[in-house]
Scaffold this active site. Structure first.
Site, short mmCIF file in Angstrom:
data_model
loop_
_atom_site.label_atom_id
_atom_site.label_comp_id
_atom_site.label_asym_id
_atom_site.label_seq_id
_atom_site.Cartn_x
_atom_site.Cartn_y
_atom_site.Cartn_z
N ARG A 267 0.85 -1.20 0.00
CA ARG A 267 0.00 0.00 0.00
C ARG A 267 0.88 1.24 0.00
O ARG A 267 0.64 2.22 -0.69
CB ARG A 267 -0.97 0.01 1.20
CG ARG A 267 -1.72 1.35 1.30
CD ARG A 267 -2.98 1.37 2.17
NE ARG A 267 -2.98 0.48 3.30
CZ ARG A 267 -2.31 0.65 4.45
NH1 ARG A 267 -1.56 1.74 4.63
NH2 ARG A 267 -2.38 -0.24 5.40
N TYR B 102 -16.50 16.64 -15.96
CA TYR B 102 -16.76 15.20 -16.05
C TYR B 102 -17.80 14.82 -14.98
O TYR B 102 -17.68 15.22 -13.82
CB TYR B 102 -15.45 14.44 -15.83
CG TYR B 102 -15.64 12.95 -15.76
CD1 TYR B 102 -15.91 12.21 -16.90
CD2 TYR B 102 -15.58 12.28 -14.55
CE1 TYR B 102 -16.12 10.85 -16.83
CE2 TYR B 102 -15.78 10.92 -14.47
CZ TYR B 102 -16.05 10.21 -15.62
OH TYR B 102 -16.26 8.85 -15.55
N ASP C 132 -7.32 18.81 -14.62
CA ASP C 132 -7.61 17.45 -15.08
C ASP C 132 -7.18 17.40 -16.55
O ASP C 132 -7.81 18.00 -17.41
CB ASP C 132 -9.13 17.19 -14.93
CG ASP C 132 -9.54 15.79 -15.39
OD1 ASP C 132 -8.80 15.19 -16.20
OD2 ASP C 132 -10.60 15.32 -14.95
N LYS D 24 -8.11 6.34 -19.61
CA LYS D 24 -8.38 6.84 -20.95
C LYS D 24 -7.11 6.77 -21.81
O LYS D 24 -6.65 5.69 -22.10
CB LYS D 24 -8.97 8.26 -20.85
CG LYS D 24 -10.04 8.41 -19.75
CD LYS D 24 -11.29 7.60 -19.99
CE LYS D 24 -12.22 7.53 -18.77
NZ LYS D 24 -12.58 8.77 -18.13
C1 LIG Z 1 -13.03 9.24 -16.86
C2 LIG Z 1 -12.70 10.58 -16.34
C3 LIG Z 1 -12.51 10.82 -14.97
C4 LIG Z 1 -12.70 9.74 -13.93
O1 LIG Z 1 -11.75 8.72 -14.05
P1 LIG Z 1 -12.03 7.16 -13.70
O2 LIG Z 1 -10.76 6.52 -14.11
O3 LIG Z 1 -13.22 6.75 -14.50
O4 LIG Z 1 -12.30 7.08 -12.23
C5 LIG Z 1 -12.16 12.10 -14.57
N1 LIG Z 1 -12.01 13.10 -15.47
C6 LIG Z 1 -12.21 12.92 -16.79
C7 LIG Z 1 -12.05 14.08 -17.72
C8 LIG Z 1 -12.56 11.66 -17.28
O5 LIG Z 1 -12.77 11.49 -18.59
#
Ligand SMILES: *Cc1c(COP(=O)(O)O)cnc(C)c1O
Length: 381
Positions: free
Chosen positions: A46, A98, A170, A195
């Site tokens: 962890r 998001y 982000d 992604k």
């Molecule tokens: C998918 C996404 C998230 C969240 O991420 P997860 O891996 O699904 O928890 C946050 N911000 C954006 C822009 C995203 O496309």
């Protein structure tokens, strides 16, 4: 080191025990100690695991930061950032955010006494109206989802610095191939590694990268204390994905452009949202802060009709109707009923999410085949 070299070598060393070129998957929870407290740098997975460390070093390298942290998901990474706050603190956030981030803010953290303001940041000065002595963070997503708005990171970072507030970006949609928020003044850059970083739709993971040591220590403390870490197998897969990020992004951008141009000349298509168009309201900022325009394209139909949008989506063959984005395969989505279905119709329409809006994550297939696929489906309405 150039980006194209960093994705392969940044922060990476052959495995010290065997010389393995690719970091092994250290599928272990614990590590032997030769005497109490004497170990080889790892004690419990962890806290730290060598596969995760290799990924964290790679993340720091490709985002031009000094410290990387890998999490079990993108929202786990966001959760760790928000846990730096105390009750009474305030956050100013982008408004077309998001959906999962919006839910985490409003349904989880709001009840612990943290206040959120959701603001259109196309004109950054708008942020100043919401700043007060409780403002601790400014949260930016650019390009935004699904409208592909562009926010000026440098401008927002000036505002954040003048008010002793942290700026978090982000960077999931742009990826470090297109944009490096830390170089533009952001304090923390966040990713859903699910992604583009992973890039193959085969894992869920998240990431944070920072430059500042104190900030890194605080986030590591939260990561270790709350435990939403990225496991060794997923760390390995994200690392492997990152090694081709530059190649994939090049093709995503090329195909994204071809699809955006095709759609904008189609008689049944109304608006096409893609930051590469000169007519995009913040095209100049996209040119200033991004290397290219990415693989995300959204569009609406001339006849703004829910059923017609559904018909197009049902008849696409190469674009698969699915949540998520950023993989090698092309995906389609219907924000009004899928990702943004929980937002009341009036509210979502205010930011442009109308019934006929379709979002495409353009993959790395042949652009000719992708265009043919869209052409055929649009013919049916
Ligand atoms: C998918 C996404 C998230 C969240 O991420 P997860 O891996 O699904 O928890 C946050 N911000 C954006 C822009 C995203 O496309």
């Amino acid at each position: 080191m150039d980006f194209n070299t960093k994705v392969i070598h940044g922060g990476q060393e052959p495995d010290p025990s065997t010389g393995a070129i690719m970091t092994p998957i250290y599928q272990t929870s614990t590590f032997a100690q030769s005497s109490p407290g004497i170990d080889k740098g790892y004690e419990y997975s962890r806290t730290a695991n060598p596969t995760r460390t290799a990924l964290e070093n790679s993340l720091a390298s490709i985002e031009n930061g000094n410290y990387g942290l890998a999490f079990a998901s993108g929202v786990a990474a966001i959760d760790a950032v928000l846990k730096m706050l105390n009750p009474g603190d305030e956050v100013i956030s982008t408004n077309d955010l998001y959906g999962g981030t919006f839910r985490l803010f409003t349904k989880i953290f709001q009840k612990y006494g943290i206040k959120f303001h959701f603001v259109g940041m196309g004109k950054p000065d708008k942020i100043k109206e919401f700043i007060n002595k409780h403002t601790k963070m400014i949260w930016v997503e650019t390009p935004t989802n699904p409208m592909l708005n562009i926010i000026d990171i440098e401008k927002v970072s000036e505002i954040a610095k003048n008010h002793d507030s942290l700026l978090i970006v982000d960077n999931t949609f742009a990826t470090p191939y297109l944009q490096n928020p830390l170089d533009l003044g952001a304090d923390i850059v966040m990713h859903s590694a699910t992604k583009y970083l992973g890039g193959h739709s085969d894992l869920v993971a998240g990431a944070l990268v920072v430059k500042n040591k104190n900030l890194a220590d605080e986030l590591y403390f939260i990561q270790n204390s709350t435990g939403a870490i990225c496991g060794p197998m997923d760390s390995f897969l994200v690392l492997r994905g990152i090694k081709t990020l530059h190649l994939r992004m090049q093709r995503h951008c090329e195909n994204g452009r071809a699809i955006a141009e095709f759609l904008s000349s189609h008689p049944k298509v109304d608006n096409v949202y893609w930051p590469g168009f000169k007519t995009h309201p913040n095209h100049n900022i996209a040119v200033k802060q991004m290397k290219n325009f990415g693989g995300m394209v959204s569009f609406t139909l001339k006849d703004n009709n829910y059923k017609k949008a559904v018909k197009v989506l049902e008849n696409l063959r190469i674009f698969t109707l699915a949540e998520s984005l950023g993989g090698v395969e092309s995906l389609s989505g219907h924000p009004a009923s899928m990702s943004h279905g929980a937002i009341p119709k009036k509210e979502r329409e205010k930011i442009g999410i109308i019934d006929s809006l379709i979002r495409l994550s353009v993959g790395v297939e042949s652009k000719k085949d992708l265009i043919k696929d869209l052409e055929k489906a649009l013919k049916l309405i």
